[in-house]
Design a protein around this motif. Structure first.
Motif, PDB file in Angstrom:
ATOM      1  N   ALA A   1      30.911  -9.676 -24.262  1.00 14.89           N
ATOM      2  CA  ALA A   1      31.124  -8.785 -25.408  1.00 14.89           C
ATOM      3  C   ALA A   1      31.717  -9.562 -26.580  1.00 14.89           C
ATOM      4  O   ALA A   1      31.270  -9.446 -27.727  1.00 14.89           O
ATOM      5  N   ALA A   2      32.710 -10.400 -26.276  1.00 14.84           N
ATOM      6  CA  ALA A   2      33.346 -11.188 -27.315  1.00 14.84           C
ATOM      7  C   ALA A   2      32.332 -12.134 -27.966  1.00 14.84           C
ATOM      8  O   ALA A   2      32.326 -12.330 -29.178  1.00 14.84           O
ATOM      9  N   LEU A   3      31.439 -12.701 -27.117  1.00 17.82           N
ATOM     10  CA  LEU A   3      30.403 -13.581 -27.642  1.00 17.82           C
ATOM     11  C   LEU A   3      29.544 -12.851 -28.662  1.00 17.82           C
ATOM     12  O   LEU A   3      29.289 -13.349 -29.747  1.00 17.82           O
ATOM     13  N   VAL A   4      29.120 -11.651 -28.284  1.00 22.92           N
ATOM     14  CA  VAL A   4      28.258 -10.874 -29.170  1.00 22.92           C
ATOM     15  C   VAL A   4      28.995 -10.538 -30.462  1.00 22.92           C
ATOM     16  O   VAL A   4      28.476 -10.736 -31.566  1.00 22.92           O
ATOM     17  N   ILE A   5      30.243 -10.087 -30.310  1.00 23.03           N
ATOM     18  CA  ILE A   5      30.998  -9.719 -31.512  1.00 23.03           C
ATOM     19  C   ILE A   5      31.249 -10.948 -32.379  1.00 23.03           C
ATOM     20  O   ILE A   5      31.087 -10.932 -33.601  1.00 23.03           O
TER      21      ILE A   5
ATOM     22  N   THR B   1      39.573  -6.800 -29.732  1.00 22.24           N
ATOM     23  CA  THR B   1      40.764  -6.194 -29.143  1.00 22.24           C
ATOM     24  C   THR B   1      40.496  -4.738 -28.805  1.00 22.24           C
ATOM     25  O   THR B   1      40.831  -4.245 -27.724  1.00 22.24           O
ATOM     26  N   PHE B   2      39.894  -4.011 -29.738  1.00 22.66           N
ATOM     27  CA  PHE B   2      39.627  -2.595 -29.523  1.00 22.66           C
ATOM     28  C   PHE B   2      38.696  -2.407 -28.331  1.00 22.66           C
ATOM     29  O   PHE B   2      38.923  -1.570 -27.473  1.00 22.66           O
TER      30      PHE B   2
ATOM     31  N   GLY C   1      33.993  -0.426 -22.705  1.00 13.47           N
ATOM     32  CA  GLY C   1      35.020  -1.457 -22.772  1.00 13.47           C
ATOM     33  C   GLY C   1      35.875  -1.405 -21.516  1.00 13.47           C
ATOM     34  O   GLY C   1      35.553  -0.702 -20.561  1.00 13.47           O
ATOM     35  N   ILE C   2      36.973  -2.169 -21.576  1.00 14.57           N
ATOM     36  CA  ILE C   2      37.791  -2.245 -20.375  1.00 14.57           C
ATOM     37  C   ILE C   2      38.848  -1.166 -20.387  1.00 14.57           C
ATOM     38  O   ILE C   2      39.688  -1.110 -21.282  1.00 14.57           O
TER      39      ILE C   2
ATOM     40  N   ILE D   1      41.593   4.139 -25.375  1.00  9.47           N
ATOM     41  CA  ILE D   1      41.821   4.969 -24.194  1.00  9.47           C
ATOM     42  C   ILE D   1      42.598   4.210 -23.104  1.00  9.47           C
ATOM     43  O   ILE D   1      43.388   4.799 -22.358  1.00  9.47           O
ATOM     44  N   GLY D   2      42.413   2.875 -23.063  1.00  6.76           N
ATOM     45  CA  GLY D   2      43.131   2.065 -22.078  1.00  6.76           C
ATOM     46  C   GLY D   2      44.644   2.214 -22.236  1.00  6.76           C
ATOM     47  O   GLY D   2      45.404   2.206 -21.263  1.00  6.76           O
TER      48      GLY D   2
END
Lengths: 347, 609
Positions: free
Chosen positions: A108-112, A192-193, A268-269, A322-323
């Protein structure tokens, strides 16, 4: 009616209540009667009363998919947590331990991080789903790596799996850190979000997309209740009692990876649900997996629905990750039960 | 029926189990005994199919164990493991119920009967709703026993494998558990049980399988297997064994081991040293008057020479270290008694030390019926001793280990002894430095590294029996390995019983026999007809017509080998006894120059077959 059935009834009733409340509350409040009218209308039943078009749109295309996504994700996280704790024979285990979350985060971080480059070529084509596909791929690759490393004689070795999981987690964590370091302000915020989790992107396509990944584990995993019970007295002991430890381990790992991977990719996590929900269930109704697995799915769904509702209304019109809510809500509840019942679970 | 067919299990070329065969019949309860590391647990793992044998197979009810599915097997075989950790807070009843998960029909009534009956008999009914994590080790073990029993509660042909089922239990439940097993066996169950407590095995098992070093050492009824000798061989502990006249049950009582902590903890030796060695020696000798000197030395943590030297300036004289010259002069002393020993055996011969000759580093005497070879190079300390009216010359290594002793007899020439003393007495007597004995680890090379073909060739072309030891050295083999890798029909392992029958036969047929024993630095041989054989406890004393006597500790015998070595155009047949460390204790062979050299071979051949 025994205690376990009582718990099922309470959880189910609470879940329905939470769903209704959650669909009604938010930036725009929709009353129960309006809700029923809109639902009836969308099913083709004409009651005659006119309904507000805006309320109808909000309910059918925003609230409902979002609440259902919460239910699915919560159920998947809860039941996978319970199953993974069962095969690791360790109440501190969670699906993240085998690298699923870390792999998803990295991709996900890679894509972002590479958004600007990628969006030009692929972005338009895949749109929002790019992030979800990447995260799912990341979860799968990490889980497959851990799984391959830990196989001896065709059976996964649990101790090796734990160590391989820690290694893959560390590696993916380091790479994610590196991407965050290189990212600009906006990208960092997005990363982060995403890592704190959100159900904000829900729509019907996403709900239908993850439905099989959640439904199959929720139906199949409870069938392994007896096997997981035997597992808790030891792998060899389980085999002597007629179970097939290899089959149990393979099924649980594959189904949990699919379920959690699918959830992480769209929301997300979301921490703590997989770890704490099974514990709360055990403290309330005993450790028999035939009960813990379905009850964890129910409680997971309940916790996530309530958390999402709170995330939307606490700081409305802003939305909290939500986490954060699951951790804030789950931890005190868990600590309270732990304090009250610690004699039951530790010798 | 459970049949184990020559099962071996090896890991990285090391055998944990070697060629184990036995079968368990319906209604039989067998206990597996053995020291730590003897292979008991490995055998259990093979029986319960956790490990697959690398050679051989296990057949259960006419089918290879590997062809069963886990589920089929679970209906007719249940296993209680030694270690059981429960990871979640299951209640006792839930754990016992797990034994019923795969019961055939899912029949609710038989499940609940099994649950309540097994919990009752294992004494855990009152714990039914308790969490497993709150129970003591013994209680947990009983719960698991109940679970395992529940698994096969309705199949009276089932096999129960119990790996140390009573290790955490108190005395009452130890007996109760084995009584349950015994009672179930009487109704048809087959039970295999690893036990540590010999007396429990004697009381409750029909049969004992004793393992040693991964092999089956003995297999039979408790009264057959549990003898002082077998227990010493398997466990290395002296015991006394009695049969209770009322119940006919064998009872084993271990002799207690006595240590002085200062002998093994150097931090305590300061207090220990305040008492002089002499005081300690006297105190010990008064306590155990029958113990030989070397045994006392071992217990006190010193060497034998240290103890002999206690008499320095009284009855002990240090001679200069010129063993060859001294040995040559002993002939003058006339009739003397020569004594050589190792830890488990000693030999005494009376005669005159004539016909001295040198052979490389060894000094040899070749008498009519005796022979002696001493590596004089190792004789660093030579002492002349007068004790209890007996004069003797004693030869020791630098570390104070006795090599050989020569006692003057009444018929001997005392003047010659005194003359010898005068000649070789050290003029400036200083107490010899005694080195600490070192035990270099004996490392056996792997069989694969050895050129076995060449070794066989060399063995088969031997011309003199003496060359054999050189051959073993040349191929860098341990003595045991040499026998194990011998050419076909050159080294056969036989039982101690064969050895005893052979020498008894030789005694009654008046066959001359050569007995050779000794240590690494001295070999003494005595040839003659056997005169008598006495047995007292583990000691076997063999006297020969030439007046020699040999005393042997039978408990120390680990293996007996019938070895054949070609010499000139014929072969020598020997019987060789080895101890647990693979060192030879004593060797028996025929006599070539006797009237009929073939008789020994015939006797050996008959008894061996």
């Amino acid at each position: 009616m025994d205690k376990k059935n009582g718990i099922y009834v309470v959880f189910t009733a609470a879940l329905f209540l939470a769903i209704l409340l959650s669909m009604g509350m938010g930036a725009m409040t929709i009353s129960i009667t309006d809700m029923l009218h809109i639902l009836a209308k969308s099913l083709g039943l004409s009651i005659g009363t006119a309904t507000d078009d805006l309320a109808e749109n909000v309910l059918l295309y925003v609230r409902m998919p979002r609440v259902l996504l919460g239910v699915l994700v919560g159920a998947a996280l809860g039941i996978s947590g319970a199953a993974v704790q069962g095969i690791f024979r360790n109440p501190l285990a969670e699906p993240g331990l085998i690298g699923i979350s870390a792999g998803a985060s990295l991709f996900a971080a890679l894509v972002i991080g590479m958004e600007s480059v990628l969006l030009v070529s692929l972005g338009q084509f895949l749109g929002f789903y790019l992030l979800a596909f990447a995260a799912f791929a990341g979860a799968g690759i990490a889980a497959i790596l851990v799984y391959r490393f830990s196989r001896t004689d065709g059976k996964p070795n649990i101790a090796t799996m734990l160590l391989a999981g820690i290694a893959i987690n560390a590696l993916a964590g380091a790479l994610t850190g590196l991407i965050s370091y290189l990212a600009d302000e906006q990208q960092l915020r997005t990363i982060t979000f995403w890592m704190l989790g959100s159900l904000g992107g829900a729509n019907w396509n996403i709900v239908l997309g993850i439905l099989p990944f959640v439904l199959i584990p929720v139906v199949v995993l409870p069938l392994f209740g007896k096997g997981l019970n035997l597992f808790s007295i030891g792998e060899h002991q389980a085999e002597q009692a007629g179970a097939d430890p290899g089959k149990i381990k393979n099924t649980v790992i594959i189904l949990s990876t699919l379920a959690v991977g699918a959830c992480v990719s769209v929301s997300g996590i979301i921490g703590f649900v997989g770890l704490l929900v099974p514990h709360i269930v055990r403290l309330l109704g005993g450790v028999d997996h035939r009960f813990v697995l379905p009850a964890s799915a129910l409680l997971g769904a309940l916790v996530l629905t309530v958390s999402d509702m709170l995330a939307r209304i606490i700081a409305a019109p802003l939305e909290l990750p939500i986490g954060v809510i699951t951790a804030l809500l789950g931890t005190p509840a868990f600590l309270y039960i732990l304090y009250r019942d610690k004699k039951k679970i530790t010798p | 029926m459970l049949r184990v067919e020559s099962v071996s299990y090896q890991i990285n070329g090391r055998y944990l189990l070697k060629d184990i065969s036995f079968s368990i019949r319906k209604g039989e309860i067998a206990a597996i005994l053995g020291a730590n590391g003897a292979g008991k647990s490995t055998l259990m793992k093979i029986l319960c199919r956790e490990k697959k044998p690398t050679e051989g197979r296990v057949v259960y009810d006419g089918k290879d164990l590997n062809t069963y599915t886990a589920r089929e097997l679970s209906a007719k075989r249940a296993t209680l493991y030694q270690q059981n950790t429960v990871s979640m807070a299951f209640t006792v009843a839930e754990i016992v119920m797990m034994g019923r998960y795969n019961s055939k029909h899912g029949d609710h009534r038989s499940d609940s009967t099994a649950l309540s009956e097994t919990m009752e008999i294992c004494g855990v009914s009152h714990l039914a709703e308790r969490s497993m994590l709150t129970l003591s080790g013994g209680e947990q073990q009983r719960v698991h026993l109940a679970r395992v029993l529940a698994q096969v509660w309705d199949n009276k042909n089932a096999l129960l494998l119990l790996d140390e089922p009573v290790s955490n239990m108190d005395m009452r439940y130890q007996h109760q558990t084995l009584a349950i097993a015994n009672a179930l066996a009487k109704r048809g169950y087959m039970i295999v049980c690893v036990l540590h407590e010999i007396n429990l095995a004697a009381q409750y098992a029909d049969r004992i399988i004793m393992l040693k070093g991964g092999r089956k050492w003995w297999d039979g009824a408790p009264e057959e297997v549990l003898t002082t000798r077998n227990i010493y061989t398997a466990f290395g502990l002296h015991t006394s064994v009695q049969t209770d006249p009322a119940t006919l049950i064998t009872r084993v009582t271990p002799s207690s081991i006595k240590y002085d902590a200062a002998a093994f903890n150097s931090n305590l030796s300061e207090i220990f040293n305040r008492q002089s060695l002499k005081e300690r020696f006297i105190a010990y000798r008064d306590q155990y008057p029958a113990r030989p000197l070397w045994h006392i030395a071992d217990t006190l943590g010193v060497s034998e020479a240290d103890l002999v030297l206690l008499g320095l300036e009284e009855n002990v004289t240090i001679l200069s270290a010129r063993p060859d010259a001294i040995l040559k002069a002993i002939g003058e002393m006339g009739l003397v008694q020569g004594m050589t020993r190792n830890v488990h055996c000693h030999i005494c011969c009376t005669g005159v030390y004539r016909d001295f000759f040198k052979e490389e580093n060894t000094s040899c005497f070749q008498g009519e019926d005796t022979r002696l070879k001493i590596s004089t190079e190792q004789c660093k300390i030579i002492l002349a001793v007068e004790a209890q009216g007996k004069e003797s010359l004693q030869f020791f290594t630098a570390s104070g280990q006795a090599i050989h002793k020569i006692f003057l007899t009444d018929a001997g020439n005392r003047n010659a002894f005194l003359e010898l003393l005068d000649t070789y007495k050290q003029h400036l007597p200083h107490r010899p430095e005694i080195e600490k004995k070192k035990h270099p680890p004996v490392k056996e090379r792997r069989d694969a590294e050895i050129n076995i073909m060449a070794f066989h060739e060399a063995w088969n072309t031997l011309t003199r029996a003496e060359e054999f030891s050189q051959l073993v050295t040349r191929f860098r083999l341990t003595p045991m390995q040499a026998l194990r890798l011998a050419p076909p029909r050159r080294a056969m392992q036989v039982s101690l019983e064969v050895f005893r029958r052979t020498i008894t036969q030789c005694l009654s047929d008046r066959i001359p026999v050569a007995i050779t024993t000794g240590n690494e630095n001295c070999q003494q041989e005595s040839t003659g007809q056997l005169h008598d054989i006495y047995q007292k406890d583990q000691w076997l004393e063999i006297t020969q017509s030439n007046g020699s006597n040999t005393v042997l500790n039978q408990d120390a015998v680990h293996s007996v080998w019938h070895v054949i070595r070609p010499v000139h155009n014929t072969c020598t047949d020997t019987l060789e006894l080895y101890d647990t460390t693979g060192q030879m204790i004593v060797q028996f062979s025929g006599v070539h120059h006797s009237e009929n050299p073939e008789t020994w071979k015939k006797i050996l051949g008959n008894t061996t077959i």
